[in-house]
Design a protein around this motif. Sequence first.
Motif, PDB file in Angstrom:
ATOM      1  N   ARG A  21       0.866  -1.239  -0.050  1.00 43.48           N
ATOM      2  CA  ARG A  21       0.147   0.003   0.137  1.00 43.48           C
ATOM      3  C   ARG A  21       0.881   1.384   0.165  1.00 43.48           C
ATOM      4  N   THR A  22       0.359   2.253  -0.250  1.00 46.77           N
ATOM      5  CA  THR A  22       0.963   3.631  -0.234  1.00 46.77           C
ATOM      6  C   THR A  22       0.790   4.524   0.782  1.00 46.77           C
ATOM      7  N   ARG A  23       1.783   5.347   1.247  1.00 48.01           N
ATOM      8  CA  ARG A  23       1.448   6.128   2.577  1.00 48.01           C
ATOM      9  C   ARG A  23       0.162   7.203   2.593  1.00 48.01           C
ATOM     10  N   VAL A  24       0.131   7.619   1.333  1.00 48.58           N
ATOM     11  CA  VAL A  24      -0.963   8.529   1.131  1.00 48.58           C
ATOM     12  C   VAL A  24      -1.999   7.897   0.014  1.00 48.58           C
ATOM     13  N   CYS A  34       3.534   7.856  -3.970  1.00 54.18           N
ATOM     14  CA  CYS A  34       3.010   8.816  -3.273  1.00 54.18           C
ATOM     15  C   CYS A  34       3.848  10.339  -3.932  1.00 54.18           C
ATOM     16  N   CYS A  37       7.431  11.251  -1.656  1.00 48.45           N
ATOM     17  CA  CYS A  37       7.995   9.945  -1.393  1.00 48.45           C
ATOM     18  C   CYS A  37       9.147  10.305  -0.240  1.00 48.45           C
ATOM     19  N   CYS A  41       9.758   6.654   5.661  1.00 47.18           N
ATOM     20  CA  CYS A  41       8.454   5.936   5.549  1.00 47.18           C
ATOM     21  C   CYS A  41       8.597   4.497   5.946  1.00 47.18           C
ATOM     22  N   ILE A  43       6.015   2.427   5.518  1.00 46.24           N
ATOM     23  CA  ILE A  43       5.122   1.660   4.785  1.00 46.24           C
ATOM     24  C   ILE A  43       5.546   1.014   3.418  1.00 46.24           C
ATOM     25  N   CYS A  45       5.406  -0.083  -0.056  1.00 49.78           N
ATOM     26  CA  CYS A  45       4.603  -0.002  -1.269  1.00 49.78           C
ATOM     27  C   CYS A  45       5.332  -1.243  -2.258  1.00 49.78           C
ATOM     28  N   SER A  48       8.935  -0.402  -2.607  1.00 52.44           N
ATOM     29  CA  SER A  48       9.814  -0.566  -1.378  1.00 52.44           C
ATOM     30  C   SER A  48       9.844  -2.251  -1.015  1.00 52.44           C
TER      31      SER A  48
END
Length: 536
Positions: A21-24, A34, A37, A41, A43, A45, A48
């Motif tokens: 998933r993405t942070r935003v 995002c 980036c 972070c 999270i 994605c 990552s």
Amino acid sequence: MTERIGEDSSYLNGMSTTGTRTRVKDVSPTSGMCPICIEECPILCEISLSAFRGREVLYPVPEEFGTSTAASLKNYGLDWSDLNILSRLRGAEGIEEDSDKALFENVDISSKMGGIPLKLPIATGAYGSTRVAKRHWDALSIGAALAGGILVVGENVCRMDPDARFSGGSIDYSKDMEYRVKKFREFWDGKHGDISVQTNVEDERLNVESYVISNLDVDIIERKWGQGAKAIGGEVRISDLDRALTLKKRGYIVLPDPEKHSVQKAYKDGAIKSFERHSRVGMPERKDFLEDVDQLREKGAKKVTLKTGAYRPSDVAWTMRMASDAKIDYITFDGAGGGTGMSPVPMMNEMSTPTVYLEAQILKCARILKEKGKYVPDISMAGGFIQESQILKSIALSNFDGEPFIKSITMARAPITAAFKGSYFAELAEKGKLPSRFKKKYGEKVENFFVTASGLKEKFGKDYNKIPPGAIAVYTYLQDRIGTGLQQLLAGTRKWRLDLINRDDLAALTKKASRVTGIPQIDEIDSDVYERILTD
């Protein structure tokens, strides 16, 4: 209705399929990243997680292999919802015009594909060597037998069987294959549906068809040229090093190579957690295929069928020509894109032809063959079907002049989901852990919450206890839900037989749907009737 394709590009960098998933939420519409980036972070994605796990992220969450199925996330801009079924007020076809007789429960939804009678127009997807198929085989096989459909044993079962015995490069015995065939026949009525064994390149080399025809009395052999979820051959995930080594010795491609010292060390250290077992890709040629079909019939196959994927139009046309020349009994086309859990996610999302587009191409081929007086095999359409409305639209779309080209729909993921739920909720009931809302609404015993249980108990008596909850779930889904739903929709069109539904019973809701399928838009339907009816 506006064009929808492309609006879901945000899935590129964050997908539930891979557990990313993405942070935003307001990601870049181009990359899915995002907009900002940041270094700190936490999270994961797609980018990552791929930085840590590499090729693993090409596939649905590896930890869920064997307990899940998977499908594409992409919106292809055209699906069955872009067509509507037209209802009628007057008349009745296939039954007497009598309100006491023209009841929806009297609609005949039976079909016949390749000469095989079906209680309802359903065949299962090929459930092969994937763990999820083996774990739920009793549910899938008995459920399909009870529903009166065709059950397909998928590829690679024999070579993957730990208890298999071989000699001279051929299979002599497979405990798993024998079990699968016998389990279906325990509740098969001997008339409706049947069991088919699918064979790919690996199976052909092992001479699987001879084994199942001679030793297990299997009548239907299905050759496989691909599927809608992927175009690179069958894959499964192996979590045990010794098992991976065994499969490589049996001739499979296993990645990463379990024989390499560095790979074995990485596995023992926990860096590598599983292996991929790949099948080889077939390279069909006209002469070879025609000879192969003849040889299968000489070996005793009563029905020879073909399963193929969602390839480009030239391949669709070539495949239809080969199926016609070989006079196979039926062919299954699988539209993009979902499978039983081991198809590469980018391939499911971005490769192959979506189902409605694919069916339109197939029907062009079928009509040309028919107009030229050539043989047209029966067709089964696959690719994301879960409801009776989709099934009816697909069959109706294929009926140009009195008989539909498409005789059944092939479903894989949906019956597995039914098997999942039936087995899981029965297990919860046994442990006294059913969700309170479910228990309050539907009861706490299997006999209470399966609406078809009492009827099956009455029909089978003591043998009812041999039917596992998952099989009741598959049967209930296929026969009671989809079967009844088909009857209701057909009655709404005033057609009391499945083969009477045709293209005149459909309307396109978008220009694209009309252009691709040739079905008029809904505002163009019966455009000449107003003056004729109102002024006559």
